[in-house]
Design an enzyme around this catalytic site. Structure first.
Site, PDB file in Angstrom:
ATOM      1  CG  ASP A 137      -0.684   3.963   5.329  1.00  0.00           C
ATOM      2  OD1 ASP A 137       0.220   4.512   6.001  1.00  0.00           O
ATOM      3  OD2 ASP A 137      -1.866   3.899   5.706  1.00  0.00           O
TER       4      ASP A 137
ATOM      5  CB  CYS B 100      -5.681  -0.693   4.557  1.00  0.00           C
ATOM      6  SG  CYS B 100      -5.371   0.040   2.930  1.00  0.00           S
TER       7      CYS B 100
ATOM      8  CB  CYS C 217      -0.904  -0.010   1.236  1.00  0.00           C
ATOM      9  SG  CYS C 217      -2.066   1.391   1.278  1.00  0.00           S
TER      10      CYS C 217
ATOM     11  CG  HIS D 290      -1.569  -1.276   5.808  1.00  0.00           C
ATOM     12  ND1 HIS D 290      -2.088  -0.314   6.651  1.00  0.00           N
ATOM     13  CD2 HIS D 290      -1.776  -0.828   4.555  1.00  0.00           C
ATOM     14  CE1 HIS D 290      -2.579   0.682   5.917  1.00  0.00           C
ATOM     15  NE2 HIS D 290      -2.409   0.394   4.647  1.00  0.00           N
TER      16      HIS D 290
ATOM     17  NE  ARG E 179      -0.668   4.935   8.728  1.00  0.00           N
ATOM     18  CZ  ARG E 179      -1.951   4.756   9.047  1.00  0.00           C
ATOM     19  NH1 ARG E 179      -2.341   4.918  10.308  1.00  0.00           N
ATOM     20  NH2 ARG E 179      -2.829   4.419   8.129  1.00  0.00           N
TER      21      ARG E 179
HETATM   22 CO    CO Z   1      -3.399   1.169   3.083  1.00  0.00          CO
END
Ligand code: CO
Length: 216
Positions: free
Chosen positions: A46, A103, A44, A100, A48
């Protein structure tokens, strides 16, 4: 535009370059010549979930493709090109499909949240949601429900990778490459192996069915 824009990032970069050089004076000159990663990470976008850091690998050790909610679609020329390059040119041994928990993309897909353009992309995650409607509806806790969809989604993307022409051709010519499905926890930084690793298309389907069955 001032010349001092993002000065902190340039300072960080300089410090990083110096520390890498101090640690290993050949680090950059060695990487300049070639990359030989054994892994392709599909994860992803993302912020993080940074691929290299999570699995403790240095630059040059993991080839990376990231998009919202780690989706692999057969018509996505970008993802297909990355997979093609990783498998045929770099000859990676493992493809890591990493979802993750928590998400945002999966959550938006689950709740039909309208975000605009991204809705079209997240339709693919909604297909996964609809496929597992009964199992998801049986989970009471809303966070757990989204987290389960994060797992189902990563598992589905493993199957999608295994069904690409790239993987089918690689396996047909006897190349050894294994596709794995993982889910990363933002809470503790640990990866959960979803146990759908496959080294052939048949194995992918079989392991996917088994894994889905085991999940309530
Ligand atoms: Co995500």
């Amino acid at each position: 535009m001032s010349d001092t824009q993002l000065e902190n990032l340039f300072a960080n970069n300089k410090a990083w370059s110096e520390s890498m050089n101090a640690e290993n004076p050949e680090f950059f000159s060695r990487l300049v010549n070639q990359q030989t990663p054994e892994y392709l990470w599909i994860g992803c976008s993302d912020s993080r979930v940074p691929a290299n850091q999570i699995i403790g690998l240095a630059p040059g050790e993991v080839f990376v493709h990231r998009n919202i909610a780690n989706v692999v679609v057969h018509t996505d020329l970008n993802a297909l090109s990355v997979i093609h390059y990783a498998v045929e040119m770099l000859r990676v041994k493992h493809i890591l499909v990493v979802g993750h928990y928590g998400c945002g993309g999966v959550k938006a897909a689950f709740y039909d949240n309208r975000t605009g353009l991204t809705d079209n992309w997240l339709r693919h995650v909604q297909d996964v949601r609809d496929r597992h409607e009964v199992k998801l509806a049986a989970i009471d806790d809303p966070n757990e429900r989204v987290n389960r969809l994060c797992e189902f989604n990563a598992m589905q993307q493993v199957v999608n990778v295994c069904q690409t022409s790239v993987l089918r051709e690689a396996w047909a010519r006897g190349q050894s490459v294994t596709v794995h499905g993982w889910c990363y926890s933002l809470q503790n930084g640990l990866i959960n192996d979803l146990k759908v690793s496959a080294s052939s298309r048949e194995e992918a389907m079989e392991r996917y069915r088994d894994a889905v069955e085991k999940l309530r």
